[in-house]
Write an enzyme that holds these catalytic residues in place. Structure first.
Site: not given
Ligand code: GUN
Length: 286
Positions: A52, A96, A119
């Site tokens: 990422k 995460q 997200d």
């Protein structure tokens, strides 16, 4: 002829377009930044967050990575997220997953401001997806839709079967396919007649996390197979949920692992970060 879908290539095309947008924003003095938080030392998560940040760098987005000890308290994590929520120079925040057992994922997801939740996991963004009035889409489901769009695979009227009902893949993917007029079945570990249901699918999406879960006896000829699983086979090699070689012989389209959905998830994260920055700066279009 089976079409092997090259997610890496599609993602590269999208990233090239996004890089142009980042440049245009820089000309308006808007410099993008994504904060990535990893709690603990899950080896797969470490690889994902590295990918990422590399992708951010590729398109000119700054990224800040916070690696926290697995025994960090929820209060300390909350303090960091609050600080990042308040910082004007941070456009997106992601934590995460999975998190260590003592930390509630739902609780942490809700700490992130909805405007920075790139997200699209929080209740507000999930609810917006549900009613079709969203600003951000969750990255993996959005990546799947982009793959289908890129390959000109019609969703409308198709029987779409999703195996796996997670909050981050199965459920939102079902919602997105439904909004694209697909007919949706979501399967899970209690589903009866899984094989028959899968055999009926025009579009089969597997997000189970088990190598070899979908085999040739579960798919019909001409099926479109999207493999979201990221697993290791008995030799330690990266693989998806689908027995690739045998299923590919029957499928009209299939995504590989690695190089299928994974790169698309990252491209969609970058897209969301740009969108977040635009919304935060009242920019309607770049
Ligand atoms: N873990 C697995 N997939 C994802 C994702 O898309 N976002 C985050 N934050 N964690 C994940």
């Amino acid at each position: 002829m089976t079409k092997y879908i090259d997610g890496k290539k599609i993602a590269a095309e999208i990233k090239a377009e996004l890089a142009v947008k980042v440049k245009l924003l820089k000309q308006k003095n808007i410099f993008l930044s994504l904060a990535v938080i990893l709690v603990g030392d899950n080896s797969a998560s470490k690889i994902y967050i590295k990918k990422k940040s590399e992708a951010c760098q590729e398109i000119g987005v700054n990224s800040e990575t916070y690696v926290l000890k697995s025994d960090i308290s929820i209060e300390k994590l909350n303090a960091l997220i609050n600080h990042l929520n308040d910082r004007k120079d941070i456009n997106g925040i992601l934590v995460q997953l999975p998190l260590p057992k003592h930390i509630s994922e739902n609780q942490v997801i809700e700490m992130i401001s909805a405007e920075k939740d790139v997200d699209a996991f929080c209740a507000v963004n999930t609810g917006k997806l549900m009613i079709g009035n969203y600003k951000f889409l969750p990255c993996t489901p959005a990546g799947i839709i982009e793959i289908l769009r890129h390959e000109k695979i019609e969703i409308s009227g198709k029987r779409c079967v999703i195996v796996g009902r997670s909050n981050i893949v199965g459920k939102p993917t079902a919602m997105l396919l439904l909004q694209n007029d697909g007919t949706i079945t979501v399967c899970h570990r209690k589903t009866k007649n899984l094989k028959e249901i899968c055999l009926n699918a025009d579009i089969l999406i597997s997000a189970v996390g088990q190598a070899g879960f979908i085999n040739k006896d579960m798919v019909k000829k001409g099926v479109v197979v999207i493999d979201v699983g990221i697993n290791r086979d008995s030799n330690g090699k990266l693989c998806g949920d689908v027995c690739f070689e045998q299923v590919a012989k029957l499928a009209s389209h299939i995504t590989p692992v690695p190089g299928g959905v994974g790169p698309m998830t990252i491209a969609m994260l970058l897209k969301n970060t740009i969108k977040a920055a635009c919304l935060q700066n009242q920019i309607l279009r770049v």
